[in-house]
Write a protein that holds these residues in place. Structure first.
Motif, PDB file in Angstrom:
ATOM      1  N   THR A  78      84.644  66.995  25.533  1.00  0.00           N
ATOM      2  CA  THR A  78      85.381  67.052  26.781  1.00  0.00           C
ATOM      3  C   THR A  78      85.605  68.515  27.172  1.00  0.00           C
ATOM      4  OG1 THR A  78      87.523  67.090  25.659  1.00  0.00           O
ATOM      5  CG2 THR A  78      86.585  64.927  26.185  1.00  0.00           C
ATOM      6  N   LEU A  79      86.084  68.704  28.383  1.00  0.00           N
ATOM      7  CA  LEU A  79      86.374  70.064  28.844  1.00  0.00           C
ATOM      8  C   LEU A  79      87.473  70.699  27.997  1.00  0.00           C
ATOM      9  CD1 LEU A  79      86.259  69.379  32.668  1.00  0.00           C
ATOM     10  CD2 LEU A  79      84.541  70.590  31.318  1.00  0.00           C
ATOM     11  N   LEU A  80      88.409  69.887  27.516  1.00  0.00           N
ATOM     12  CA  LEU A  80      89.464  70.414  26.651  1.00  0.00           C
ATOM     13  C   LEU A  80      88.861  70.959  25.362  1.00  0.00           C
ATOM     14  CD1 LEU A  80      92.487  70.808  26.173  1.00  0.00           C
ATOM     15  CD2 LEU A  80      92.571  68.488  25.227  1.00  0.00           C
ATOM     16  N   MET A  81      87.884  70.268  24.816  1.00  0.00           N
ATOM     17  CA  MET A  81      87.218  70.749  23.608  1.00  0.00           C
ATOM     18  C   MET A  81      86.479  72.061  23.869  1.00  0.00           C
ATOM     19  SD  MET A  81      85.666  67.188  22.124  1.00  0.00           S
ATOM     20  CE  MET A  81      86.708  65.718  21.985  1.00  0.00           C
ATOM     21  N   ASN A 117      93.316  62.891  22.612  1.00  0.00           N
ATOM     22  CA  ASN A 117      92.764  62.274  21.409  1.00  0.00           C
ATOM     23  C   ASN A 117      91.356  61.706  21.571  1.00  0.00           C
ATOM     24  OD1 ASN A 117      95.114  62.759  19.787  1.00  0.00           O
ATOM     25  ND2 ASN A 117      96.135  61.159  20.972  1.00  0.00           N
ATOM     26  N   LEU A 118      90.681  62.082  22.639  1.00  0.00           N
ATOM     27  CA  LEU A 118      89.276  61.688  22.780  1.00  0.00           C
ATOM     28  C   LEU A 118      88.457  62.359  21.691  1.00  0.00           C
ATOM     29  CD1 LEU A 118      88.795  61.887  26.656  1.00  0.00           C
ATOM     30  CD2 LEU A 118      89.141  59.852  25.238  1.00  0.00           C
ATOM     31  N   ARG A 119      87.383  61.697  21.255  1.00  0.00           N
ATOM     32  CA  ARG A 119      86.534  62.230  20.190  1.00  0.00           C
ATOM     33  C   ARG A 119      85.115  62.465  20.696  1.00  0.00           C
ATOM     34  NH1 ARG A 119      88.186  60.925  14.642  1.00  0.00           N
ATOM     35  NH2 ARG A 119      90.307  60.106  14.681  1.00  0.00           N
ATOM     36  N   ASN A 120      84.477  63.480  20.168  1.00  0.00           N
ATOM     37  CA  ASN A 120      83.072  63.683  20.483  1.00  0.00           C
ATOM     38  C   ASN A 120      82.215  62.829  19.547  1.00  0.00           C
ATOM     39  OD1 ASN A 120      82.927  65.075  18.016  1.00  0.00           O
ATOM     40  ND2 ASN A 120      82.992  67.088  18.967  1.00  0.00           N
ATOM     41  N   LYS A 121      80.908  62.941  19.623  1.00  0.00           N
ATOM     42  CA  LYS A 121      80.022  62.085  18.844  1.00  0.00           C
ATOM     43  C   LYS A 121      80.139  62.334  17.348  1.00  0.00           C
ATOM     44  CE  LYS A 121      75.629  62.853  18.689  1.00  0.00           C
ATOM     45  NZ  LYS A 121      74.205  63.064  19.053  1.00  0.00           N
ATOM     46  N   GLY A 159      83.105  62.665  15.923  1.00  0.00           N
ATOM     47  CA  GLY A 159      84.424  62.190  15.555  1.00  0.00           C
ATOM     48  C   GLY A 159      85.506  63.244  15.644  1.00  0.00           C
ATOM     49  N   GLU A 160      85.210  64.358  16.303  1.00  0.00           N
ATOM     50  CA  GLU A 160      86.166  65.456  16.383  1.00  0.00           C
ATOM     51  C   GLU A 160      87.040  65.355  17.630  1.00  0.00           C
ATOM     52  OE1 GLU A 160      83.423  68.935  14.334  1.00  0.00           O
ATOM     53  OE2 GLU A 160      83.103  68.374  16.432  1.00  0.00           O
ATOM     54  N   THR A 161      88.306  65.740  17.466  1.00  0.00           N
ATOM     55  CA  THR A 161      89.230  65.839  18.586  1.00  0.00           C
ATOM     56  C   THR A 161      89.493  67.309  18.878  1.00  0.00           C
ATOM     57  OG1 THR A 161      91.157  65.814  17.126  1.00  0.00           O
ATOM     58  CG2 THR A 161      90.355  63.680  17.934  1.00  0.00           C
ATOM     59  N   ALA A 162      90.158  67.577  19.973  1.00  0.00           N
ATOM     60  CA  ALA A 162      90.451  68.962  20.343  1.00  0.00           C
ATOM     61  C   ALA A 162      91.309  69.652  19.285  1.00  0.00           C
ATOM     62  CB  ALA A 162      91.151  68.999  21.702  1.00  0.00           C
ATOM     63  N   ILE A 163      92.299  68.937  18.736  1.00  0.00           N
ATOM     64  CA  ILE A 163      93.176  69.570  17.746  1.00  0.00           C
ATOM     65  C   ILE A 163      92.450  69.796  16.423  1.00  0.00           C
ATOM     66  CG2 ILE A 163      94.219  67.467  16.790  1.00  0.00           C
ATOM     67  CD1 ILE A 163      96.911  69.002  16.816  1.00  0.00           C
ATOM     68  N   MET A 164      91.463  68.979  16.113  1.00  0.00           N
ATOM     69  CA  MET A 164      90.645  69.225  14.922  1.00  0.00           C
ATOM     70  C   MET A 164      89.864  70.522  15.083  1.00  0.00           C
ATOM     71  SD  MET A 164      89.298  65.348  14.121  1.00  0.00           S
ATOM     72  CE  MET A 164      88.160  65.824  12.807  1.00  0.00           C
ATOM     73  N   LEU A 165      89.290  70.722  16.255  1.00  0.00           N
ATOM     74  CA  LEU A 165      88.516  71.936  16.514  1.00  0.00           C
ATOM     75  C   LEU A 165      89.412  73.167  16.499  1.00  0.00           C
ATOM     76  CD1 LEU A 165      86.214  70.585  19.372  1.00  0.00           C
ATOM     77  CD2 LEU A 165      85.577  70.993  16.990  1.00  0.00           C
ATOM     78  N   LYS A 172     102.292  68.216  22.526  1.00  0.00           N
ATOM     79  CA  LYS A 172     101.941  67.374  23.669  1.00  0.00           C
ATOM     80  C   LYS A 172     101.515  65.964  23.258  1.00  0.00           C
ATOM     81  CE  LYS A 172     102.501  70.279  27.130  1.00  0.00           C
ATOM     82  NZ  LYS A 172     103.423  70.001  28.258  1.00  0.00           N
ATOM     83  N   GLY A 173     101.398  65.732  21.933  1.00  0.00           N
ATOM     84  CA  GLY A 173     101.102  64.377  21.478  1.00  0.00           C
ATOM     85  C   GLY A 173      99.768  64.152  20.814  1.00  0.00           C
ATOM     86  N   ALA A 174      99.054  65.205  20.445  1.00  0.00           N
ATOM     87  CA  ALA A 174      97.765  65.033  19.765  1.00  0.00           C
ATOM     88  C   ALA A 174      97.976  64.410  18.388  1.00  0.00           C
ATOM     89  CB  ALA A 174      97.061  66.380  19.624  1.00  0.00           C
ATOM     90  N   GLU A 175      97.129  63.476  18.031  1.00  0.00           N
ATOM     91  CA  GLU A 175      97.227  62.772  16.756  1.00  0.00           C
ATOM     92  C   GLU A 175      96.814  63.697  15.615  1.00  0.00           C
ATOM     93  OE1 GLU A 175      98.070  60.512  13.944  1.00  0.00           O
ATOM     94  OE2 GLU A 175      98.301  59.563  15.908  1.00  0.00           O
ATOM     95  N   ILE A 176      97.624  63.729  14.552  1.00  0.00           N
ATOM     96  CA  ILE A 176      97.295  64.580  13.400  1.00  0.00           C
ATOM     97  C   ILE A 176      97.156  63.779  12.116  1.00  0.00           C
ATOM     98  CG2 ILE A 176      98.436  66.593  14.408  1.00  0.00           C
ATOM     99  CD1 ILE A 176     100.755  66.102  12.425  1.00  0.00           C
TER     100      ILE A 176
END
Length: 218
Positions: free
Chosen positions: A65-68, A90-94, A96-102, A118-122
């Motif tokens: 996503t653009l956030l990533m 909390n959208l994931r790329n192919k 399985g990564e989320t923005a907060i993981m990156l 802001k609510g990102a899943e950890i």
């Protein structure tokens, strides 16, 4: 005259149906402009495009996503702008990564904190922000995530823990933080590997000694 009217009406219906089946060229163009602006850190241009209705959640072919993209460019201002525009955290790329993981992987403490607040899943199953932060050795982020409730002994799909990843990378400061917070040094992954085994196999002597002092068994 009636036949002519009916033909005219039928033609209009066909043309309308055809137009509805056409790809949203204009929308696609706006999205491409938006992605280009994000990649080039053009904040003011991004704001204009979002105001025109560009969807910040549209992924590229790899699911990014653009956030990533903004996270990868380490641009906190863009992260703020995209969140305010409705970016889903909390959208994931192919992969399985989320923005907060990156953000965790890249050591971007301020962005990790912002996304968490802001609510990102950890604390989700599998590879997660804690494991990503441990992989590259970011103890401050590790502590932030643990304070936020991340499960310290959570594992990836193959049973790998954050402590194992810290040992694998010889990140002694991260090992210290994890042990201090109660990481179990004797968990084994599906191949029977432990944090200590990984440290010893790579001849990371200081890391091995830390793990032994933390209760790791041979």
């Amino acid at each position: 005259m009636r036949n002519a009217s009916r033909k005219s009406f039928s033609l209009a219906c066909i043309l309308l149906a055809a137009s509805l089946c056409q790809p949203p060229v204009a929308a696609a163009g706006v999205y491409e402009d938006l992605r280009s602006a994000v990649e080039n850190d053009q904040t003011s241009e991004i704001a204009k495009l979002l105001a025109r209705g560009a969807d910040p959640n549209t992924p590229d072919e790899r699911g990014n996503t653009l956030l990533m993209v903004a996270v990868r460019h380490k641009n906190a201002k863009l992260v703020d702008l995209l969140i305010d525009a409705g970016a889903r955290l909390n959208l994931r790329n192919k992969y399985g990564e989320t923005a907060i993981m990156l953000a965790s992987y890249n050591g971007l403490y301020n962005i990790v904190e912002k996304l968490y607040v802001k609510g990102a899943e950890i604390n989700h199953a599998g590879w997660n922000p804690l494991l990503y932060a441990a992989t590259t050795g970011h103890p401050k982020i590790i502590q932030l995530l643990l304070d936020g409730g991340a499960a310290i002994n959570s594992t990836s799909e193959n049973g790998t823990t954050a402590l194992m990843m810290a040992a694998r990378g010889n990140h002694t400061d991260t090992i210290k933080v994890l042990l201090k917070n109660g990481a179990d040094p004797n968990i084994r992954n599906e191949s029977g590997g432990t944090a200590l085994k990984w440290a010893v196999s790579r001849e990371y002597l200081n890391a091995a000694e830390l793990l032994k002092s933390g209760g790791a068994k041979e």
